[in-house]
Design a protein around this motif. Sequence first.
Motif, mmCIF file in Angstrom:
data_model
loop_
_atom_site.group_PDB
_atom_site.id
_atom_site.type_symbol
_atom_site.label_atom_id
_atom_site.label_comp_id
_atom_site.label_asym_id
_atom_site.label_seq_id
_atom_site.Cartn_x
_atom_site.Cartn_y
_atom_site.Cartn_z
ATOM 1 N N GLY A 1 6.807 52.761 14.445
ATOM 2 C CA GLY A 1 7.887 52.575 13.812
ATOM 3 C C GLY A 1 8.247 53.577 13.019
ATOM 4 O O GLY A 1 9.577 53.945 12.904
ATOM 5 N N TYR A 2 7.441 54.333 12.242
ATOM 6 C CA TYR A 2 7.912 55.477 11.478
ATOM 7 C C TYR A 2 8.681 56.470 12.336
ATOM 8 O O TYR A 2 9.734 57.437 11.998
ATOM 9 N N GLN A 3 7.995 56.777 13.609
ATOM 10 C CA GLN A 3 8.592 57.782 14.595
ATOM 11 C C GLN A 3 9.852 57.375 15.018
ATOM 12 O O GLN A 3 10.734 58.105 15.025
ATOM 13 N N ALA A 4 10.168 56.141 15.142
ATOM 14 C CA ALA A 4 11.508 55.632 15.775
ATOM 15 C C ALA A 4 12.610 55.721 14.717
ATOM 16 O O ALA A 4 13.561 56.159 14.899
ATOM 17 N N VAL A 5 12.273 55.437 13.392
ATOM 18 C CA VAL A 5 13.092 55.635 12.167
ATOM 19 C C VAL A 5 13.376 56.990 11.913
ATOM 20 O O VAL A 5 14.615 57.433 11.590
ATOM 21 N N LEU A 6 12.315 58.067 11.898
ATOM 22 C CA LEU A 6 12.665 59.348 11.870
ATOM 23 C C LEU A 6 13.573 60.095 13.072
ATOM 24 O O LEU A 6 14.097 60.676 12.537
ATOM 25 N N LEU A 7 13.219 59.535 14.087
ATOM 26 C CA LEU A 7 14.008 59.950 15.094
ATOM 27 C C LEU A 7 15.484 59.510 15.019
ATOM 28 O O LEU A 7 16.424 60.325 15.446
ATOM 29 N N LEU A 8 15.914 58.478 14.553
ATOM 30 C CA LEU A 8 17.176 58.067 14.354
ATOM 31 C C LEU A 8 17.914 58.808 13.251
ATOM 32 O O LEU A 8 19.012 59.222 13.056
ATOM 33 N N GLY A 9 16.909 59.129 12.104
ATOM 34 C CA GLY A 9 17.379 59.828 10.987
ATOM 35 C C GLY A 9 17.836 61.298 11.336
ATOM 36 O O GLY A 9 18.933 61.660 10.949
ATOM 37 N N VAL A 10 17.112 61.878 12.306
ATOM 38 C CA VAL A 10 17.535 63.252 12.760
ATOM 39 C C VAL A 10 19.028 63.151 13.641
ATOM 40 O O VAL A 10 19.710 63.915 13.246
ATOM 41 N N ALA A 11 19.078 62.398 14.301
ATOM 42 C CA ALA A 11 20.373 62.137 15.181
ATOM 43 C C ALA A 11 21.552 61.828 14.189
ATOM 44 O O ALA A 11 22.516 62.478 14.254
ATOM 45 N N LEU A 12 21.263 61.111 13.090
ATOM 46 C CA LEU A 12 22.596 60.720 12.209
ATOM 47 C C LEU A 12 22.558 61.912 11.340
ATOM 48 O O LEU A 12 23.985 62.467 11.017
ATOM 49 N N GLY A 13 21.623 62.775 11.194
ATOM 50 C CA GLY A 13 21.711 64.089 10.216
ATOM 51 C C GLY A 13 22.666 65.157 10.982
ATOM 52 O O GLY A 13 23.346 65.848 10.403
ATOM 53 N N LEU A 14 22.489 64.956 12.283
ATOM 54 C CA LEU A 14 22.843 65.914 13.313
ATOM 55 C C LEU A 14 24.688 65.598 13.292
ATOM 56 O O LEU A 14 25.512 66.332 13.287
ATOM 57 N N LEU A 15 24.895 64.481 13.329
ATOM 58 C CA LEU A 15 26.247 63.772 13.511
ATOM 59 C C LEU A 15 26.828 64.178 12.171
ATOM 60 O O LEU A 15 28.122 64.232 12.450
ATOM 61 N N SER A 16 26.256 63.924 10.967
ATOM 62 C CA SER A 16 26.876 64.278 9.652
ATOM 63 C C SER A 16 27.366 65.874 9.520
ATOM 64 O O SER A 16 28.549 65.940 8.962
ATOM 65 N N VAL A 17 26.590 66.561 10.428
ATOM 66 C CA VAL A 17 27.267 67.966 10.418
ATOM 67 C C VAL A 17 28.694 68.122 10.964
ATOM 68 O O VAL A 17 29.481 68.762 10.349
ATOM 69 N N ARG A 18 28.915 67.211 11.891
ATOM 70 C CA ARG A 18 30.268 67.300 12.532
ATOM 71 C C ARG A 18 31.236 66.958 11.392
ATOM 72 O O ARG A 18 32.351 67.519 11.419
ATOM 73 N N LEU A 19 30.924 65.770 10.496
ATOM 74 C CA LEU A 19 31.957 65.632 9.448
ATOM 75 C C LEU A 19 31.956 66.749 8.466
ATOM 76 O O LEU A 19 33.299 66.802 7.643
ATOM 77 N N LEU A 20 30.971 67.388 8.262
ATOM 78 C CA LEU A 20 31.109 68.425 7.442
ATOM 79 C C LEU A 20 32.132 69.585 7.644
ATOM 80 O O LEU A 20 32.732 69.858 7.022
ATOM 81 N N TRP A 21 32.236 69.666 9.089
ATOM 82 C CA TRP A 21 33.125 70.817 9.603
ATOM 83 C C TRP A 21 34.733 70.402 9.468
ATOM 84 O O TRP A 21 35.410 71.241 9.395
ATOM 85 N N LEU A 22 34.935 68.777 9.482
ATOM 86 C CA LEU A 22 36.104 68.528 9.269
ATOM 87 C C LEU A 22 36.676 68.438 7.895
ATOM 88 O O LEU A 22 37.928 68.276 7.807
ATOM 89 N N GLN A 23 35.959 68.824 7.025
ATOM 90 C CA GLN A 23 36.590 68.781 5.709
ATOM 91 C C GLN A 23 37.214 70.160 5.200
ATOM 92 O O GLN A 23 36.628 71.246 5.826
ATOM 93 N N ALA A 24 38.126 70.112 4.355
ATOM 94 C CA ALA A 24 38.851 71.521 3.893
ATOM 95 C C ALA A 24 37.895 72.223 2.990
ATOM 96 O O ALA A 24 37.170 71.724 2.300
ATOM 97 N N GLU A 25 37.953 73.435 3.040
ATOM 98 C CA GLU A 25 37.435 74.441 2.092
ATOM 99 C C GLU A 25 38.434 75.372 1.433
ATOM 100 O O GLU A 25 39.026 76.232 1.784
#
Length: 392
Positions: free
Chosen positions: A165-189
């Motif tokens: 169960g912990y492995q499944a949750v942590l694997l999903l967390g890594v996937a969501l964390g990588l997806l968040s990087v895409r949204l970081l790129w879309l913001q203005a600086e």
Amino acid sequence: MEPERSLKLSIWEGALSVLFLNWSTGVLLTGYALVLGASPGALAVLGGLPFLAQLLAPLALFLRGSRKALAARLNLLARALFLPAVLVPFLPEALRVPGLLLFAGLSQLLAAPVGVLWLSWMADLVPEEKRGRYFGLRNALLGLVGTLGNLLGGAVADRLPPPLGYQAVLLLGVALGLLSVRLLWLQAEPPPPSSPSPLEALRAAGRDRTYLRYLAWVFAWYLAVMVGGPYAIPYFVQVGGFSMTQVGLWTVLSAVSGLLFGPLWGRMADREGHGTVLFRTALVAALMPLLWLAGSRGFPWPIWLAALADALAWSGLNTALANAALAHAPKAARGGYLALFWLALGLGGLGGSLGAGGLSRLSSEPSPYHLPILASTALRLLVALGLRRLTP
């Protein structure tokens, strides 16, 4: 449309990031470590890893280029590097906990400069007169998302055989964390203000005696917090009799309450200053561990009440700590001020975690967690009262 578009994107990006961060550094990771057989000393080290990582925060000053690009690339590498932590149950038993500490630590060390880069970037993006309200709302929403994630993660961990169960949750967390990087790129600086060299920025912060007094308080506060902080979740599970689902419910109760308290603290900070918020929230956070100690397997209600106290304290304290640092920092040397802030926070938290490990070995009755939590309560109260001498 700017900065409103980017500020909305930042909330969505933060919602995905906080799921990765909560699962890879918070209650789920603690539960994962317990399943792998972590000792109280190993739990103290695990709790100290985020603070150890902050010792590398000043490296952000020496990185050249776009703050957005640097933050995105470091996050991408750090989150991918956490993947091996999901696989440590396949190692020989004696290597599982050390392996978890190794990969979790490497991931956090790599991401350490991101805090300085991101906060400097956001300080230019968020209008100064809205900082208290925006960050108060953002932190409250992210707290809710993170704790709903904890509830989901705890339910999965309870229903699947450990450690699957912990492995499944942590694997999903890594996937969501990588997806968040895409949204970081879309913001203005916004273009960064002209700034001195990294060493000059650090020297400017180091010559500011008022700011150094504030940093001394930040150091002392996190030292006091982390003397008992690593043992909150183990106490809930092993003394309070909580399942991981109940731990998730506890964090949800705290987060939902934080949605109310966070914006209220933000408005107070904009109106009365961050020092007022710091003092009041620090007092609540200082006394809160007494509620943990009053709870037990047969009488868990004080632990549930502590969720409300947790929300009342940290929904204002987390935001006020960073905003007080920003309030001190002149734009030209902001990077140096923020680097020293993260350094003080990291040193204090690391020192407290080391103290927690030592105290847990001094007494095992009624649990190895009671003495560190009691010591943390006393130290928090002393440090909170000492804030009266500062004017952040």
